[in-house]
Scaffold this motif. Structure first.
Motif, PDB file in Angstrom:
ATOM      1  N   GLN A  46       0.834  -1.200   0.000  1.00  0.00           N
ATOM      2  CA  GLN A  46       0.000   0.000   0.000  1.00  0.00           C
ATOM      3  C   GLN A  46       0.873   1.255   0.000  1.00  0.00           C
ATOM      4  OE1 GLN A  46      -2.660   0.184   3.332  1.00  0.00           O
ATOM      5  NE2 GLN A  46      -3.528   2.126   2.712  1.00  0.00           N
ATOM      6  N   LEU A  47       1.956   1.232   0.758  1.00  0.00           N
ATOM      7  CA  LEU A  47       2.817   2.403   0.872  1.00  0.00           C
ATOM      8  C   LEU A  47       3.819   2.510  -0.268  1.00  0.00           C
ATOM      9  CD1 LEU A  47       3.538   2.285   4.700  1.00  0.00           C
ATOM     10  CD2 LEU A  47       1.959   3.793   3.480  1.00  0.00           C
ATOM     11  N   GLU A  94      12.760  -4.181   2.363  1.00  0.00           N
ATOM     12  CA  GLU A  94      11.915  -2.990   2.152  1.00  0.00           C
ATOM     13  C   GLU A  94      10.934  -2.798   3.296  1.00  0.00           C
ATOM     14  OE1 GLU A  94      11.831  -0.586  -0.120  1.00  0.00           O
ATOM     15  OE2 GLU A  94      13.376  -1.365  -1.438  1.00  0.00           O
ATOM     16  N   SER A  95      10.528  -3.887   3.936  1.00  0.00           N
ATOM     17  CA  SER A  95       9.543  -3.773   5.011  1.00  0.00           C
ATOM     18  C   SER A  95      10.179  -3.427   6.356  1.00  0.00           C
ATOM     19  CB  SER A  95       8.750  -5.079   5.146  1.00  0.00           C
ATOM     20  OG  SER A  95       9.547  -6.097   5.733  1.00  0.00           O
ATOM     21  N   ASP A  96      11.510  -3.446   6.428  1.00  0.00           N
ATOM     22  CA  ASP A  96      12.196  -3.114   7.673  1.00  0.00           C
ATOM     23  C   ASP A  96      12.278  -1.597   7.843  1.00  0.00           C
ATOM     24  OD1 ASP A  96      12.566  -5.769   8.267  1.00  0.00           O
ATOM     25  OD2 ASP A  96      14.592  -5.859   7.453  1.00  0.00           O
ATOM     26  N   LEU A  97      11.166  -1.014   8.212  1.00  0.00           N
ATOM     27  CA  LEU A  97      11.099   0.429   8.388  1.00  0.00           C
ATOM     28  C   LEU A  97      10.995   0.753   9.868  1.00  0.00           C
ATOM     29  CD1 LEU A  97       8.422   1.238   5.653  1.00  0.00           C
ATOM     30  CD2 LEU A  97      10.892   1.479   5.437  1.00  0.00           C
ATOM     31  N   LEU A 105       5.905   7.737   5.538  1.00  0.00           N
ATOM     32  CA  LEU A 105       5.280   7.205   4.332  1.00  0.00           C
ATOM     33  C   LEU A 105       3.754   7.318   4.404  1.00  0.00           C
ATOM     34  CD1 LEU A 105       7.420   4.034   3.629  1.00  0.00           C
ATOM     35  CD2 LEU A 105       7.220   6.047   2.172  1.00  0.00           C
ATOM     36  N   ILE A 106       3.196   7.038   5.567  1.00  0.00           N
ATOM     37  CA  ILE A 106       1.743   7.145   5.740  1.00  0.00           C
ATOM     38  C   ILE A 106       1.305   8.588   5.553  1.00  0.00           C
ATOM     39  CG2 ILE A 106      -0.128   6.968   7.425  1.00  0.00           C
ATOM     40  CD1 ILE A 106       1.365   4.469   8.532  1.00  0.00           C
ATOM     41  N   ASP A 107       2.050   9.533   6.141  1.00  0.00           N
ATOM     42  CA  ASP A 107       1.723  10.954   6.002  1.00  0.00           C
ATOM     43  C   ASP A 107       1.825  11.410   4.555  1.00  0.00           C
ATOM     44  OD1 ASP A 107       1.320  11.035   8.729  1.00  0.00           O
ATOM     45  OD2 ASP A 107       3.275  11.960   9.167  1.00  0.00           O
TER      46      ASP A 107
END
Length: 133
Positions: A46-47, A94-97, A105-107
């Motif tokens: 999604q992001l 990539e998912s290691d945020l 990213l959400i903002d």
């Protein structure tokens, strides 16, 4: 774009409907494996929608591997191919945020989405002498 049964059949070069039940099960297993291997996979896609094609390719490769090696009874299970493992690792990376990166990213995504303004429904005019306001 999530993979479809037709995508799988084209990838595996299958022209009949005889194995549709098996292929649907393999699609479910590959998605479960992908989401289990990559933290927050749905949120990641999604992001970062550009990663969805890589996820689709991982699924197709896993399905092909499971389909082509389904009759290996009594043999030691094989690991996924190197390319599948590499793509899974890249998606996991990539998912290691951090929480801050995830929030950023959400903002950013929230700013890109247009907000809908509420619309008012037109009211019908009332006739003179009626009791309605």
């Amino acid at each position: 774009m999530a993979i479809t049964l037709n995508d799988v059949k084209v990838y595996l070069r299958i022209d009949t409907d005889a194995e549709d039940v098996l292929l649907n099960k393999l699609m479910a297993v590959s998605m479960a494996t992908l989401t289990g291997a990559v933290d927050n996979y749905a949120l990641l896609i999604q992001l970062k929608p550009q990663l969805e094609e890589k996820g689709d390719m991982v699924q197709l490769s896993m399905i092909a591997d499971l389909y082509e090696n389904r009759n290996l009874e009594g043999q030691t299970p094989q690991a996924y191919s190197r390319i599948v493992e590499t793509m899974l690792h890249q998606l996991q990376y990539e998912s290691d945020l951090s929480a801050d990166e995830l929030q950023k990213l959400i903002d950013e995504q929230a700013q890109e989405e247009p907000t809908e303004e509420p619309t008012e429904e037109p009211t019908e005019p009332t006739e003179p002498g009626s009791d309605e306001p």
